[in-house]
Design an enzyme around this catalytic site. Sequence first.
Site, PDB file in Angstrom:
ATOM      1  N   ASP A 117       0.834  -1.213   0.000  1.00 20.71           N
ATOM      2  CA  ASP A 117       0.000   0.000   0.000  1.00 20.71           C
ATOM      3  C   ASP A 117       0.867   1.260   0.000  1.00 20.71           C
ATOM      4  O   ASP A 117       2.001   1.241   0.450  1.00 20.71           O
ATOM      5  CB  ASP A 117      -0.901   0.021   1.246  1.00 20.71           C
ATOM      6  N   GLU A 118       0.293   2.320  -0.483  1.00 20.88           N
ATOM      7  CA  GLU A 118       0.841   3.670  -0.338  1.00 20.88           C
ATOM      8  C   GLU A 118       2.329   3.757  -0.683  1.00 20.88           C
ATOM      9  O   GLU A 118       3.082   4.452   0.003  1.00 20.88           O
ATOM     10  CB  GLU A 118       0.591   4.177   1.097  1.00 20.88           C
ATOM     11  N   ALA A 119       2.746   3.111  -1.743  1.00 20.87           N
ATOM     12  CA  ALA A 119       4.140   3.209  -2.188  1.00 20.87           C
ATOM     13  C   ALA A 119       4.244   4.429  -3.110  1.00 20.87           C
ATOM     14  O   ALA A 119       4.566   4.316  -4.297  1.00 20.87           O
ATOM     15  CB  ALA A 119       4.565   1.925  -2.891  1.00 20.87           C
TER      16      ALA A 119
END
Length: 529
Positions: free
Chosen positions: A336-338
Site C-alpha cells: 500500500d501507499e508506495a
Amino acid sequence: MRVLRRTLGTLLVLGTFGAAVSCTAARGDDARPGDDPPAALAPFERLLPAPASARAGGPGYAFGAGTVIRTATASGEEVRQLGELLAEQLRGPSGLPLPVVDGVGGDGIRLRLDEEAEGVGDEGYRLESAPDGITLTARTPAGLFHAGQTLRQLVPVAGPGIVPGGTVEDRPRFAYRGAMIDIARHFFTVEQVKRYVDQLAQYKVNTLHLHLTDDQGWRLAVDSWPRLAEHGGGSEVGGGPGGYWTKDEYRELVAYAGERYVDVVPEIDMPGHVNAALSSYAELNCDGKAPERYTGIKVGFSSLCVAKERTYEFVDDVLGELAELTPGRYLHIGGDEAHTTPAADYAAFMDRAQAVVGRHGKTVIAWHQLAAARPAGGAVLQYWGHDKTPAAEKAGVVAAAKAGHPVILSPADRLYLDMKYDATTKPGLAWAGHVPVERAYSWDPGAYLAGVPESAVLGVEAPLWTETIATRADWEYMAFPRVLGLAELGWSQAGSLGWDDYRRRLAAQGPRLDAQEVNFHRAPGVPWS
Ligand code: ACM
C-alpha cells in the site's frame, strides 16, 4: 412466544424456558420496542455472532458444582486440551471446579468430535442442552472450540445457573474473519496482543493480522538482519522507546493464538512504509545513506530500492525466516501507499516479492493496490477503500476478483477501528470519516463491491492502526464494541443480520465485557444496561 427471525428456511421460535430461566417474562408490555433492557433477552436470543439457528425448548441443564467437562479418549490430545481451555474459561466467571474427565458417556459438558456430523462444515458445530448435559458436536476441533465459545454466552455472567434447554446449529458464512493490530506505529507486547486474541476468539474471529513493520518501527527479530529490530525497533510515533519481539515471543503468540483457533498472518509492508528498515541498513538505500528513524505519522515517503539486487536478498531473508516461524498459509506483503515508487518499479518489485512468498511455501496477501500491478496466481487482495475511492481503483479490484483473486474486505469507512466514532472521540483519525457502531455493522460483505460476488469474498477484517493509539485503554475503546460487529459480519448468515436485533444482542454483551474489564465505548443507539 416470540418469532425471532427466519433463517435458512427455519422458523425460529424462541419460547419461555421454564421457571429457572423465564427471563423473557422480565420484559414488560409497556417497554418500547427496541429499547428493552438487555436482560429481557433470553440466553438463546442474545448470542453474538448470531447462530445459523437456535431453537429453545425443553428443560435446561443445571451448570453447577457437579459439572464436569468430558472428552473422549479417542478424540485425542487436542480435544483434551480444548476441554482444559474451555474449563479454564468457564471457571473464571463461575468459580466452579469443572474438572476435565475422560469419556463422553455421562452427565456434564460433552465435547464430541464426529467427522460425520452433518451441516456444520469445517468450523461449525451443534450444541444441545438438556437436563443430563450439554453436548457439543463438531467435525473438527475448531468447530468444538467455537461451540465452547457459544456455551460461554449461555452460562450466567457469574456463578452457577441454568443453561436453557435447546439446540444451536451453527457454521460460519466466511472462512476468513480477521482483526489486525499495528504494533509498528506504537509498540505493544505479546501479552497485550494475547489479551486481544482472547477477546476476539470468544466471538469466533479466526485470524490475527500483525502489522509488524512500518516507517516508525520494525518489531520482529530477524537473525540475518539483526539491526532491523535492534535499531529499527527502537522508535515509535511520538518519540517513545518502541521495542520488538524476539522470535521466541512471536512463536509464543502464534502458539497461544493457535490454541484458540486463531491463525496469525504476519505483514512485512513493502516496498513503501520501510523507513525503519532503510534506517537500519544503509545498503538498502539507493544512495547508500541511511535516513534517521522516523516518529511522525506521515505516510507514503519511503521505498525500498527496486533496482538493487541486495533488496531482494533482504526480502528473501526476511520472508524466509518469517515463513519458518509461521504455521499459517499466508504472508502479507503490504504493497500500500508506495507513493514514491514509480508504477513500473512497484510492479517489478511486487512480482519478485510475490515469487519469494511462493518459494517459501506461502500464499500472498497484499493490500488492494496490488491489483494495479500483477497479482500472482492465488494472491489474496485486501480491500481498504471506502465510499469515496475512485471508481477506477475499485474496478481494478473487481477485475482481479473476476480473475480468481479472493478478496478480504476491510472498507476503511466501515471496518477501520482507528476511525473516530464521532467528533467527540479522543483517539483515532477521521480521514475516512466517522464510523459509528451502526455504520461499522450495517452493510453486507457479500454485496459490498458491485461485481465482486460473495463467492469471491474470502472474508472480512477490521484493522486497528495505532498512529494515535498508545495504550491498551485506547486500543480497547476503539476496537470495542465495533469489532463485535466485524465478528458477526464474518460469521453469521446473511439472513441473520439486522441492526435492530443486533444492537440488543450487543447490549447484552455489555456485562460480559465489563466482567472481562474491557474498556469499551458505550455507544449511543445501543440499549446498554
Ligand atoms: C492502509 O491503510 N494504508 C492499508
